[in-house]
Scaffold this motif. Sequence first.
Motif, PDB file in Angstrom:
ATOM      1  N   SER A   1      73.372   6.110  24.891  1.00  0.00           N
ATOM      2  CA  SER A   1      72.119   6.862  24.991  1.00  0.00           C
ATOM      3  C   SER A   1      71.543   6.650  26.384  1.00  0.00           C
ATOM      4  CB  SER A   1      71.110   6.381  23.939  1.00  0.00           C
ATOM      5  OG  SER A   1      70.699   5.053  24.226  1.00  0.00           O
ATOM      6  N   ALA A   2      70.622   7.525  26.766  1.00  0.00           N
ATOM      7  CA  ALA A   2      69.978   7.360  28.068  1.00  0.00           C
ATOM      8  C   ALA A   2      69.236   6.034  28.132  1.00  0.00           C
ATOM      9  CB  ALA A   2      69.014   8.529  28.316  1.00  0.00           C
ATOM     10  N   GLU A   3      68.658   5.609  27.005  1.00  0.00           N
ATOM     11  CA  GLU A   3      67.925   4.338  26.978  1.00  0.00           C
ATOM     12  C   GLU A   3      68.863   3.162  27.229  1.00  0.00           C
ATOM     13  OE1 GLU A   3      65.233   1.600  23.912  1.00  0.00           O
ATOM     14  OE2 GLU A   3      65.885   3.612  23.328  1.00  0.00           O
ATOM     15  N   SER A   4      70.033   3.149  26.560  1.00  0.00           N
ATOM     16  CA  SER A   4      70.969   2.048  26.769  1.00  0.00           C
ATOM     17  C   SER A   4      71.544   2.082  28.182  1.00  0.00           C
ATOM     18  CB  SER A   4      72.095   2.095  25.729  1.00  0.00           C
ATOM     19  OG  SER A   4      72.867   3.280  25.848  1.00  0.00           O
ATOM     20  N   ALA A   5      71.742   3.284  28.721  1.00  0.00           N
ATOM     21  CA  ALA A   5      72.235   3.402  30.094  1.00  0.00           C
ATOM     22  C   ALA A   5      71.194   2.871  31.077  1.00  0.00           C
ATOM     23  CB  ALA A   5      72.564   4.858  30.407  1.00  0.00           C
ATOM     24  N   ARG A   6      69.914   3.145  30.813  1.00  0.00           N
ATOM     25  CA  ARG A   6      68.858   2.626  31.689  1.00  0.00           C
ATOM     26  C   ARG A   6      68.820   1.104  31.653  1.00  0.00           C
ATOM     27  NH1 ARG A   6      65.487   6.499  28.884  1.00  0.00           N
ATOM     28  NH2 ARG A   6      65.641   8.530  29.925  1.00  0.00           N
ATOM     29  N   ARG A   7      69.083   0.523  30.481  1.00  0.00           N
ATOM     30  CA  ARG A   7      69.119  -0.943  30.398  1.00  0.00           C
ATOM     31  C   ARG A   7      70.243  -1.499  31.261  1.00  0.00           C
ATOM     32  NH1 ARG A   7      67.827  -0.246  24.810  1.00  0.00           N
ATOM     33  NH2 ARG A   7      70.021  -0.434  24.231  1.00  0.00           N
ATOM     34  N   TRP A   8      71.404  -0.848  31.215  1.00  0.00           N
ATOM     35  CA  TRP A   8      72.520  -1.309  32.038  1.00  0.00           C
ATOM     36  C   TRP A   8      72.202  -1.127  33.520  1.00  0.00           C
ATOM     37  CZ3 TRP A   8      75.923   1.302  35.399  1.00  0.00           C
ATOM     38  CH2 TRP A   8      76.952   0.493  35.893  1.00  0.00           C
ATOM     39  N   LEU A   9      71.620   0.013  33.873  1.00  0.00           N
ATOM     40  CA  LEU A   9      71.227   0.245  35.260  1.00  0.00           C
ATOM     41  C   LEU A   9      70.216  -0.804  35.711  1.00  0.00           C
ATOM     42  CD1 LEU A   9      70.933   4.128  35.262  1.00  0.00           C
ATOM     43  CD2 LEU A   9      72.532   2.777  36.600  1.00  0.00           C
ATOM     44  N   GLY A  10      69.303  -1.164  34.816  1.00  0.00           N
ATOM     45  CA  GLY A  10      68.332  -2.198  35.150  1.00  0.00           C
ATOM     46  C   GLY A  10      69.001  -3.541  35.413  1.00  0.00           C
ATOM     47  N   ALA A  11      70.081  -3.818  34.678  1.00  0.00           N
ATOM     48  CA  ALA A  11      70.792  -5.088  34.852  1.00  0.00           C
ATOM     49  C   ALA A  11      71.508  -5.156  36.197  1.00  0.00           C
ATOM     50  CB  ALA A  11      71.789  -5.289  33.717  1.00  0.00           C
ATOM     51  N   VAL A  12      72.011  -4.008  36.680  1.00  0.00           N
ATOM     52  CA  VAL A  12      72.718  -4.013  37.962  1.00  0.00           C
ATOM     53  C   VAL A  12      71.797  -3.647  39.121  1.00  0.00           C
ATOM     54  CG1 VAL A  12      74.931  -3.475  36.877  1.00  0.00           C
ATOM     55  CG2 VAL A  12      73.526  -1.595  37.772  1.00  0.00           C
ATOM     56  N   ALA A  13      70.549  -3.288  38.826  1.00  0.00           N
ATOM     57  CA  ALA A  13      69.613  -2.839  39.859  1.00  0.00           C
ATOM     58  C   ALA A  13      69.458  -3.797  41.027  1.00  0.00           C
ATOM     59  CB  ALA A  13      68.250  -2.530  39.243  1.00  0.00           C
ATOM     60  N   PRO A  14      69.447  -5.136  40.805  1.00  0.00           N
ATOM     61  CA  PRO A  14      69.309  -6.039  41.955  1.00  0.00           C
ATOM     62  C   PRO A  14      70.424  -5.889  42.987  1.00  0.00           C
ATOM     63  CG  PRO A  14      68.836  -7.215  39.912  1.00  0.00           C
ATOM     64  CD  PRO A  14      69.390  -5.878  39.527  1.00  0.00           C
ATOM     65  N   ARG A  15      71.530  -5.291  42.615  1.00  0.00           N
ATOM     66  CA  ARG A  15      72.647  -5.116  43.540  1.00  0.00           C
ATOM     67  C   ARG A  15      72.635  -3.742  44.207  1.00  0.00           C
ATOM     68  NH1 ARG A  15      77.657  -6.675  39.815  1.00  0.00           N
ATOM     69  NH2 ARG A  15      78.774  -6.015  41.693  1.00  0.00           N
ATOM     70  N   LEU A  16      71.623  -2.935  43.898  1.00  0.00           N
ATOM     71  CA  LEU A  16      71.575  -1.564  44.400  1.00  0.00           C
ATOM     72  C   LEU A  16      70.574  -1.430  45.536  1.00  0.00           C
ATOM     73  CD1 LEU A  16      71.463   0.320  40.980  1.00  0.00           C
ATOM     74  CD2 LEU A  16      73.475  -0.153  42.370  1.00  0.00           C
ATOM     75  N   ASP A  17      70.796  -0.448  46.401  1.00  0.00           N
ATOM     76  CA  ASP A  17      69.802  -0.093  47.407  1.00  0.00           C
ATOM     77  C   ASP A  17      68.556   0.444  46.710  1.00  0.00           C
ATOM     78  OD1 ASP A  17      71.528  -0.808  49.436  1.00  0.00           O
ATOM     79  OD2 ASP A  17      72.343   1.221  49.667  1.00  0.00           O
ATOM     80  N   ALA A  18      67.442   0.370  47.398  1.00  0.00           N
ATOM     81  CA  ALA A  18      66.154   0.739  46.805  1.00  0.00           C
ATOM     82  C   ALA A  18      66.139   2.119  46.137  1.00  0.00           C
ATOM     83  CB  ALA A  18      65.052   0.647  47.858  1.00  0.00           C
ATOM     84  N   PRO A  19      66.604   3.186  46.796  1.00  0.00           N
ATOM     85  CA  PRO A  19      66.513   4.487  46.137  1.00  0.00           C
ATOM     86  C   PRO A  19      67.375   4.586  44.890  1.00  0.00           C
ATOM     87  CG  PRO A  19      67.815   4.634  48.141  1.00  0.00           C
ATOM     88  CD  PRO A  19      67.175   3.293  48.145  1.00  0.00           C
ATOM     89  N   LEU A  20      68.486   3.858  44.856  1.00  0.00           N
ATOM     90  CA  LEU A  20      69.350   3.887  43.681  1.00  0.00           C
ATOM     91  C   LEU A  20      68.727   3.120  42.533  1.00  0.00           C
ATOM     92  CD1 LEU A  20      72.876   3.347  45.267  1.00  0.00           C
ATOM     93  CD2 LEU A  20      71.748   5.491  44.671  1.00  0.00           C
ATOM     94  N   ALA A  21      68.161   1.958  42.832  1.00  0.00           N
ATOM     95  CA  ALA A  21      67.509   1.169  41.796  1.00  0.00           C
ATOM     96  C   ALA A  21      66.364   1.957  41.171  1.00  0.00           C
ATOM     97  CB  ALA A  21      66.999  -0.149  42.376  1.00  0.00           C
TER      98      ALA A  21
END
Length: 204
Positions: A33-53
Amino acid sequence: MPTSPPLLGQALPVELMNTVFADRHGVHDALTSAESARRWLGAVAPRLDAPLAGSADRLTEDGLARLRGLRDALRRLAAELTGDPRESAASAIAELEAAVRTVNEHAGSARATPILELTEGGDVIEEFRVTGPPGELFVSAMAAEAVHFFGRWRDLELRACLAPGCVLYFIKNHPRREWCSTACGNRARAARHYARHGKPPSTG
Protein backbone atom coordinates in the motif's frame (compact mmCIF):
# COMPACT_ATOMS: atom_id res chain seq x y z
CA MET A 1 1.38 -9.57 8.21
CA PRO A 2 4.73 -7.83 8.71
CA THR A 3 5.47 -4.81 6.55
CA SER A 4 8.98 -3.94 7.71
CA PRO A 5 11.67 -5.54 5.56
CA PRO A 6 15.22 -5.89 6.82
CA LEU A 7 17.56 -3.03 5.96
CA LEU A 8 21.04 -4.47 5.40
CA GLY A 9 22.95 -1.25 4.72
CA GLN A 10 23.21 -2.23 1.06
CA ALA A 11 23.04 0.02 -1.99
CA LEU A 12 19.54 1.49 -2.29
CA PRO A 13 18.58 -0.57 -5.37
CA VAL A 14 19.34 -3.69 -3.31
CA GLU A 15 17.32 -2.36 -0.38
CA LEU A 16 14.42 -1.80 -2.78
CA MET A 17 14.73 -5.35 -4.12
CA ASN A 18 14.65 -6.59 -0.53
CA THR A 19 11.20 -5.13 0.10
CA VAL A 20 10.24 -8.67 -0.91
CA PHE A 21 11.39 -10.64 2.15
CA ALA A 22 10.60 -13.79 4.09
CA ASP A 23 10.27 -15.07 7.62
CA ARG A 24 9.02 -18.33 9.12
CA HIS A 25 5.48 -17.43 8.05
CA GLY A 26 6.36 -17.10 4.35
CA VAL A 27 7.23 -14.47 1.75
CA HIS A 28 6.00 -10.90 2.29
CA ASP A 29 5.81 -7.68 0.30
CA ALA A 30 6.51 -4.42 2.13
CA LEU A 31 5.01 -2.34 -0.70
CA THR A 32 1.41 -3.50 -0.53
CA SER A 33 0.00 0.00 0.00
CA ALA A 34 1.07 3.61 -0.33
CA GLU A 35 1.14 3.81 3.47
CA SER A 36 3.50 0.84 3.83
CA ALA A 37 5.67 2.21 1.01
CA ARG A 38 5.88 5.57 2.81
CA ARG A 39 7.04 3.76 5.95
CA TRP A 40 9.82 2.08 3.98
CA LEU A 41 10.75 5.38 2.33
CA GLY A 42 10.86 6.95 5.78
CA ALA A 43 13.26 4.23 6.94
CA VAL A 44 15.69 4.90 4.08
CA ALA A 45 15.14 8.69 4.09
CA PRO A 46 18.32 9.45 6.10
CA ARG A 47 20.31 8.08 3.16
CA LEU A 48 18.51 10.24 0.58
CA ASP A 49 19.15 13.75 -0.69
CA ALA A 50 16.76 16.36 0.69
CA PRO A 51 14.33 16.54 -2.26
CA LEU A 52 14.05 12.76 -2.40
CA ALA A 53 13.45 12.39 1.32
CA GLY A 54 10.73 15.01 1.08
CA SER A 55 9.02 13.24 -1.82
CA ALA A 56 8.12 10.20 0.32
CA ASP A 57 5.00 11.85 1.73
CA ARG A 58 3.77 12.61 -1.79
CA LEU A 59 3.83 9.00 -2.98
CA THR A 60 0.47 8.29 -4.62
CA GLU A 61 -1.17 4.99 -5.55
CA ASP A 62 0.16 5.50 -9.07
CA GLY A 63 3.61 6.15 -7.64
CA LEU A 64 3.29 2.97 -5.59
CA ALA A 65 2.52 0.96 -8.73
CA ARG A 66 5.58 2.46 -10.42
CA LEU A 67 7.76 1.73 -7.40
CA ARG A 68 6.58 -1.88 -7.32
CA GLY A 69 7.17 -2.21 -11.05
CA LEU A 70 10.69 -0.86 -10.68
CA ARG A 71 11.32 -3.21 -7.75
CA ASP A 72 10.16 -6.19 -9.82
CA ALA A 73 12.39 -5.11 -12.71
CA LEU A 74 15.42 -4.91 -10.42
CA ARG A 75 14.68 -8.34 -8.97
CA ARG A 76 14.49 -9.77 -12.50
CA LEU A 77 17.86 -8.22 -13.34
CA ALA A 78 19.30 -9.55 -10.09
CA ALA A 79 17.98 -13.04 -10.78
CA GLU A 80 19.62 -13.02 -14.21
CA LEU A 81 22.92 -11.75 -12.89
CA THR A 82 23.11 -14.19 -9.97
CA GLY A 83 21.58 -17.23 -11.66
CA ASP A 84 19.04 -17.22 -8.82
CA PRO A 85 17.42 -20.69 -8.55
CA ARG A 86 14.88 -19.72 -5.86
CA GLU A 87 11.31 -20.11 -7.15
CA SER A 88 9.92 -18.24 -4.14
CA ALA A 89 12.09 -15.23 -5.06
CA ALA A 90 10.99 -15.06 -8.71
CA SER A 91 10.05 -11.60 -10.02
CA ALA A 92 6.62 -10.73 -11.35
CA ILE A 93 8.45 -9.62 -14.51
CA ALA A 94 9.44 -12.73 -16.46
CA GLU A 95 11.27 -11.22 -19.45
CA LEU A 96 14.69 -9.64 -19.06
CA GLU A 97 13.98 -7.18 -21.88
CA ALA A 98 10.86 -5.99 -20.07
CA ALA A 99 12.90 -5.44 -16.90
CA VAL A 100 15.49 -3.35 -18.75
CA ARG A 101 12.75 -1.36 -20.48
CA THR A 102 11.01 -0.66 -17.16
CA VAL A 103 14.17 0.71 -15.56
CA ASN A 104 14.92 2.91 -18.57
CA GLU A 105 11.37 4.28 -18.71
CA HIS A 106 11.62 5.46 -15.10
CA ALA A 107 15.14 6.86 -15.22
CA GLY A 108 14.86 10.60 -15.76
CA SER A 109 11.03 10.71 -15.69
CA ALA A 110 11.28 13.28 -12.89
CA ARG A 111 14.26 15.32 -11.78
CA ALA A 112 15.22 17.67 -8.94
CA THR A 113 17.55 20.46 -10.04
CA PRO A 114 19.35 22.50 -7.38
CA ILE A 115 18.72 26.23 -7.76
CA LEU A 116 19.46 29.40 -5.78
CA GLU A 117 16.51 31.28 -4.38
CA LEU A 118 16.41 34.77 -2.89
CA THR A 119 14.28 34.94 0.24
CA GLU A 120 12.16 37.91 1.33
CA GLY A 121 14.74 38.59 4.02
CA GLY A 122 17.49 38.95 1.43
CA ASP A 123 19.19 35.60 2.04
CA VAL A 124 20.29 33.31 -0.77
CA ILE A 125 19.40 29.67 -0.16
CA GLU A 126 19.52 26.42 -2.04
CA GLU A 127 16.20 25.02 -3.19
CA PHE A 128 15.18 22.36 -5.70
CA ARG A 129 13.09 22.71 -8.85
CA VAL A 130 11.26 19.47 -9.57
CA THR A 131 10.58 18.62 -13.20
CA GLY A 132 7.93 15.95 -13.62
CA PRO A 133 5.43 14.58 -11.08
CA PRO A 134 6.75 15.06 -7.50
CA GLY A 135 5.43 11.62 -6.57
CA GLU A 136 7.59 10.12 -9.31
CA LEU A 137 10.79 11.76 -8.09
CA PHE A 138 11.98 8.94 -5.85
CA VAL A 139 11.16 6.25 -8.42
CA SER A 140 13.04 8.16 -11.10
CA ALA A 141 16.08 8.71 -8.89
CA MET A 142 16.09 5.07 -7.82
CA ALA A 143 15.90 3.97 -11.46
CA ALA A 144 18.83 6.22 -12.35
CA GLU A 145 20.82 4.75 -9.46
CA ALA A 146 19.90 1.25 -10.64
CA VAL A 147 21.28 2.11 -14.09
CA HIS A 148 24.65 2.93 -12.51
CA PHE A 149 24.41 -0.11 -10.24
CA PHE A 150 23.61 -2.74 -12.88
CA GLY A 151 25.75 -0.95 -15.45
CA ARG A 152 28.73 -2.60 -13.71
CA TRP A 153 27.21 -5.97 -14.69
CA ARG A 154 30.36 -8.07 -15.00
CA ASP A 155 32.04 -6.49 -11.96
CA LEU A 156 29.01 -6.44 -9.66
CA GLU A 157 29.39 -8.81 -6.69
CA LEU A 158 25.64 -9.24 -6.25
CA ARG A 159 24.49 -12.52 -4.71
CA ALA A 160 21.21 -14.28 -3.98
CA CYS A 161 21.08 -15.47 -0.38
CA LEU A 162 20.60 -19.24 -0.60
CA ALA A 163 19.90 -19.80 3.08
CA PRO A 164 16.71 -21.84 3.63
CA GLY A 165 13.63 -19.71 3.04
CA CYS A 166 15.47 -16.47 2.24
CA VAL A 167 14.56 -14.36 -0.81
CA LEU A 168 16.99 -11.46 -0.27
CA TYR A 169 19.93 -10.22 -2.33
CA PHE A 170 23.19 -8.77 -1.04
CA ILE A 171 26.57 -7.48 -2.17
CA LYS A 172 29.40 -9.89 -1.42
CA ASN A 173 31.75 -7.41 0.21
CA HIS A 174 34.07 -10.02 1.72
CA PRO A 175 35.54 -13.13 0.04
CA ARG A 176 34.11 -15.41 2.73
CA ARG A 177 30.64 -13.90 2.84
CA GLU A 178 27.96 -16.39 1.75
CA TRP A 179 24.74 -15.09 3.29
CA CYS A 180 22.82 -11.83 3.55
CA SER A 181 22.99 -11.85 7.36
CA THR A 182 24.37 -13.71 10.35
CA ALA A 183 20.91 -15.14 11.02
CA CYS A 184 20.77 -16.65 7.53
CA GLY A 185 24.28 -18.03 7.94
CA ASN A 186 23.31 -19.70 11.20
CA ARG A 187 20.16 -21.14 9.63
CA ALA A 188 22.08 -22.50 6.64
CA ARG A 189 24.72 -24.11 8.84
CA ALA A 190 22.02 -25.63 11.06
CA ALA A 191 20.25 -27.04 8.00
CA ARG A 192 23.50 -28.60 6.76
CA HIS A 193 24.16 -30.06 10.20
CA TYR A 194 20.73 -31.63 10.48
CA ALA A 195 20.96 -32.92 6.90
CA ARG A 196 24.23 -34.71 7.71
CA HIS A 197 22.77 -36.24 10.85
CA GLY A 198 19.41 -37.13 9.34
CA LYS A 199 17.40 -34.85 11.59
CA PRO A 200 14.96 -32.09 10.59
CA PRO A 201 15.94 -28.52 11.50
CA SER A 202 14.21 -27.08 14.54
CA THR A 203 11.33 -24.69 13.86
CA GLY A 204 11.49 -23.20 17.34
